[in-house]
Structure formats: C-alpha cells, structure tokens
Design a protein around this motif. Structure first.
Motif, mmCIF file in Angstrom:
data_model
loop_
_atom_site.group_PDB
_atom_site.id
_atom_site.type_symbol
_atom_site.label_atom_id
_atom_site.label_comp_id
_atom_site.label_asym_id
_atom_site.label_seq_id
_atom_site.Cartn_x
_atom_site.Cartn_y
_atom_site.Cartn_z
ATOM 1 N N MET A 37 0.852 -1.177 0.000
ATOM 2 C CA MET A 37 0.000 0.000 0.000
ATOM 3 C C MET A 37 0.892 1.232 0.000
ATOM 4 O O MET A 37 1.629 1.476 0.957
ATOM 5 C CB MET A 37 -0.903 0.031 1.234
ATOM 6 N N CYS A 38 0.835 2.010 -1.060
ATOM 7 C CA CYS A 38 1.699 3.188 -1.154
ATOM 8 C C CYS A 38 1.189 4.341 -0.313
ATOM 9 O O CYS A 38 1.973 5.041 0.330
ATOM 10 C CB CYS A 38 1.827 3.630 -2.613
ATOM 11 N N THR A 39 -0.127 4.568 -0.313
ATOM 12 C CA THR A 39 -0.638 5.717 0.432
ATOM 13 C C THR A 39 -2.089 5.498 0.805
ATOM 14 O O THR A 39 -2.788 4.669 0.194
ATOM 15 C CB THR A 39 -0.487 7.018 -0.385
ATOM 16 N N ILE A 40 -2.509 6.207 1.837
ATOM 17 C CA ILE A 40 -3.892 6.177 2.305
ATOM 18 C C ILE A 40 -4.125 7.471 3.076
ATOM 19 O O ILE A 40 -3.190 8.006 3.696
ATOM 20 C CB ILE A 40 -4.161 4.940 3.199
ATOM 21 N N ALA A 41 -5.315 8.019 3.024
ATOM 22 C CA ALA A 41 -5.612 9.282 3.702
ATOM 23 C C ALA A 41 -5.443 9.140 5.217
ATOM 24 O O ALA A 41 -5.662 8.054 5.774
ATOM 25 C CB ALA A 41 -7.030 9.731 3.369
ATOM 26 N N PRO A 42 -5.076 10.222 5.907
ATOM 27 C CA PRO A 42 -4.831 10.135 7.351
ATOM 28 C C PRO A 42 -6.088 9.881 8.176
ATOM 29 O O PRO A 42 -5.984 9.539 9.361
ATOM 30 C CB PRO A 42 -4.231 11.504 7.684
ATOM 31 N N GLY A 49 -4.455 19.504 10.207
ATOM 32 C CA GLY A 49 -4.204 18.186 9.642
ATOM 33 C C GLY A 49 -3.352 18.296 8.390
ATOM 34 O O GLY A 49 -3.082 19.399 7.912
ATOM 35 N N LEU A 50 -2.919 17.158 7.866
ATOM 36 C CA LEU A 50 -2.056 17.135 6.692
ATOM 37 C C LEU A 50 -2.455 15.957 5.812
ATOM 38 O O LEU A 50 -2.710 14.863 6.312
ATOM 39 C CB LEU A 50 -0.578 16.983 7.090
ATOM 40 N N THR A 51 -2.472 16.171 4.526
ATOM 41 C CA THR A 51 -2.825 15.101 3.593
ATOM 42 C C THR A 51 -1.911 13.895 3.754
ATOM 43 O O THR A 51 -2.353 12.744 3.654
ATOM 44 C CB THR A 51 -2.745 15.618 2.146
ATOM 45 N N TYR A 52 -0.624 14.149 4.003
ATOM 46 C CA TYR A 52 0.353 13.060 4.040
ATOM 47 C C TYR A 52 0.727 12.658 5.469
ATOM 48 O O TYR A 52 1.760 12.025 5.690
ATOM 49 C CB TYR A 52 1.610 13.463 3.270
ATOM 50 N N SER A 53 -0.098 13.006 6.444
ATOM 51 C CA SER A 53 0.178 12.642 7.840
ATOM 52 C C SER A 53 0.193 11.130 8.002
ATOM 53 O O SER A 53 -0.783 10.446 7.684
ATOM 54 C CB SER A 53 -0.894 13.251 8.742
ATOM 55 N N GLY A 54 1.312 10.604 8.475
ATOM 56 C CA GLY A 54 1.421 9.165 8.663
ATOM 57 C C GLY A 54 1.447 8.397 7.362
ATOM 58 O O GLY A 54 0.858 7.306 7.243
#
Length: 438
Positions: free
Chosen positions: A66-71, A294-299
C-alpha cells in the motif's frame, strides 16, 4: 541558473552543486568518482547512513502492499510506527501526530500549545533554528529569519546559555546556566506569564553551534514553565533518536517536555516525515474537542514503514549507546588534540555524535573566523576551510564560524578517526589559517 531546479537558501545564479551519483554507508560520491566521508550525514539526517538495506527493503515491501492512504483511515503500519516511537520516548509522551517534516512539526506543536493554553506568545532562543515555514521561521532566532521577519506572530526571543561566548559574563558553566535561567525568568515577567503559551527549546542546540546546556538549565526551564502554566516544547528534530547518545537529548537531563517535535533520525530521512509527541495532558485536551489542523500526508505508509525499520535497527544494533561511547572515547579526545595543534580552533564541544569545532581569528579575544551573519551562504574564510576538507575526502557541515560533525551513527571507529584526521590536515592546508597565522 543550474537548470530547472530552484535551490533553497541560494542565489540561483551562484549555485554550483556537486552532482551526487550515489552513496553507501558513511560515504557518497559524484559522477567523476570523487568520494567523501559524510561527516554531516546530509544535514544530520542519515543516522543509518546511505542506502541501509533494512530501510530500502521496508520501503520497497510497503510500496508493494500500500503506497498511500488518507490520514482519516486507520492502517497497521501507521499504528506500528507510532507505538515504536512512544516506546522510546520519555515517559508520559504517549500520542503522535505525524507530519511531513520538522518545520511542520514545530508549527503543530505551537498551535497545540496556543489552543490548550489560550495564550498567544511563544518564547524561543536567539541561537536557534526551527524550520523554514512562516511560523517556524518566526520562532527561529538566527539570521535566516531576517529577510522575511515581520516582527509578528507572537514570537519572543531570549538568550540561551553559551559558556564560550557568555552573554551573562559568567565565569564557568554552572554560573552560565544560573544566569541564563534568571534572564529567562525576568523575560517571562516582562512579557506577562499569562500571555505565554510555550517556551520552545532545542535541548542541545543544533545548527547554531551544538550548544550543550549546563546541568540544571533545562530542569530550571521545566520548573519555570510549571510555575506559570506554560507548556515546554522540545525541538528534537536534530537531536532525537540517538544523535546525542540517548534516545532524545532531553533524556540527558531527565526532563520531560509537554510536546516534542521530531524528524530526521526517526527514519534517516529516507521518506519525508516528522511529528509531534504529545503528553497525556495535551492529548486529553483534544479528547472531546476537534483539533484545528491536519495534513494530507500525515502518517504516510511509506514513511511509517521506514520508521519501523529504522527504530528496529537502532535498537538491535545498540546504535544509541554506541553513539555515546564514540563521542566520549573517539571524538572528544581527537578534537581536543585538534585544538592543541591549531590556534584557529577556539572551542570544541558536543555530546554523542553531535559536535562543533569553533574557529577564531584570535584565541585571546575569541574573535570569530567568520561573522555571525556572513553575507552569502558562507563566509570566504569558512568556504576555504570547507573546500580544504573536501580535498581531504571529508565533508563536515560548515555553519557560521564552525565546522559541525553529525556523522551517521553507523560510522565505524576507523572512519571517524580518519575523518577528524582529514579535518586536521585541512586546517594545516588553508592559507591564512595555517598555524593560526592571519
């Protein structure tokens, strides 16, 4: 201009960067095959050195899952990264907000402090660097703030302890710590403690000189904060995760902040990441109140996977404890010898694998070899010293009138000894510096 890339902190027509072709362990090299021992670990970033196989494998494996997922979603690797950080953090810091770097971490720590206390001001040291976003740069004390300083944002600066260049006419380190605390206490009174949300400190000052505070100073700041309901924020972006021979520099004095920022060493910068550790009290404030941020790429999953791998390596290879031993048994005596041989060396100081060599024109007057706010990226004298180091195959960080040593924690004792020997030869080589002559 060098091309389509806009380079930070630079006049674009003056940029002439080394084009790096690769790196491995404590070394990196250019396209012509010139190799350098990376004594600044890419801005104090690469605790585990270049291309560490465990980190490369972790990022590759996570990318396959999994490359990315919303925080706003929960995901196993993010939980695992947060738990791994909390396990090594000072007791009482139990919750993590992930960011994409150190500056954002500072921004959010300050925002939390202001929301929790309902107060506007934050105190920070003049000799400090907290990041290049608007709020973090306003809190920064060094000259990087000047070109964009609006003299607003609730930032108030104070003088921290610096025994070699005491602002308090102190005769020893203990006196320096006491007088620096009294100065801070008076400033809190002048500003009105009921208006101050937080005091922001680097427990060991990083890019402004590797300033190790006298024993008792940080504990005194903690008491001052407690006395007035002020939150203590520790910026551990440069000093966290073993750099100073403990998991965090705050641990050297047993001081637990209310908020702690981190980045860099948490994953050696393999994927951009940072964060804030929250105390129970701060976290509880937001249990039934919405946090405004908050941040789009948080975690980010790739970053979190690299964190899990990096902290496992730090623990399994005892690199935190090893940093303390190398600093005490290898770096300290080697730099003391450097100071004996070169009158241009005014002071050497540090802890773990964070060290500074301060260069002066005159030991008696302690006049710096380069001015505090030199025009351009680097004063000519320091540019010459750095160029000589590079000719010797070593690349420390040059800042102000200092050479900083922040090598990878994985560096071998032989590499470390050879690197300091390279700086020794470089100081002999530079015209106008040789033997202290001017």
């Amino acid at each position: 201009m060098t091309g389509p890339v806009f380079y930070p902190w630079s006049a674009q027509e003056e940029v002439d960067p080394v084009r790096v072709a690769g790196g491995a362990g404590s070394w990196f090299w250019d396209e012509q095959g010139n190799r350098w021992l990376d004594l600044h670990a890419q801005m104090g970033n690469l605790h585990l050195g270049h291309q560490h196989p465990a980190l490369v494998a972790a990022v590759r494996e996570q990318a396959g899952r999994m490359c990315t997922i919303a925080p706003s979603f929960a995901v196993d690797v993010r939980d695992e990264a947060a738990r791994a950080i909390v396990e090594v953090a000072p007791e009482g810091l139990e919750t993590v907000l992930f960011t994409t770097g150190g500056a954002e971490a500072v921004e959010h720590a300050v925002r939390m402090a202001r929301v929790v206390t309902g107060r506007p001001k934050v105190l920070a040291a003049y000799r400090s660097y907290h990041g290049a976003t608007a709020g973090a740069l306003a809190l920064t004390g060094d000259p990087r703030r000047w070109p964009v300083d609006t003299a607003s944002g609730g930032a108030v600066h104070f003088m921290g302890p610096y025994p070699y260049r005491s602002e308090f006419h102190a005769e020893n380190a203990a006196q320096e710590g006491e007088r620096a605390l009294e100065h801070l206490r008076r400033l809190v009174g002048y500003e009105g403690p009921e208006t101050i949300a937080a005091i922001l400190v680097e427990p060991v000052v990083g890019s402004n000189g590797v300033l190790v505070p006298p024993d008792g100073y940080l504990a005194g700041v903690r008491r001052l904060c407690d006395e007035h309901g002020i939150l203590l924020i520790a910026d551990e972006v440069m000093t966290g995760f073993g750099r100073c021979g403990r998991w965090f520099a705050s641990d050297l004095w047993g001081v637990v902040p209310d908020l702690m920022t981190f980045a860099k060493g948490v994953n050696s910068g393999y994927v951009p990441v940072g964060g804030v550790l929250l105390s129970r009290v701060v976290a509880a404030h937001f249990a039934r109140r919405r946090y405004p941020g908050g941040l789009t790429y948080s975690g980010h999953p790739l970053a979190c996977a690299s964190i899990v791998a990096a902290l496992r390596v730090l623990r399994e290879e005892n690199l935190v404890e090893r940093a303390a031993v190398l600093g005490r048994d290898v770096v300290a005596p080697a730099l003391a010898g450097l100071a004996e041989r070169h009158p241009v060396v005014g002071d050497v100081r540090g802890v773990g694998l964070a060290w500074a060599v301060e260069l002066v024109r005159d030991r008696a007057t302690r006049e710096p070899l380069a001015p505090y706010a030199a025009p351009g990226a680097l004063a000519p004298e320091m540019a010459a010293v750095l160029a000589a180091c590079k000719r010797q195959g070593v690349w420390p960080l040059a800042a102000g009138n200092r050479l900083h040593l922040f090598p990878p924690l994985t560096i071998t004792e032989e590499e470390l000894t050879a690197g300091i020997a390279g700086i020794d030869r470089a100081l002999t080589e530079v015209p106008g510096v040789r033997g202290g002559e001017r």
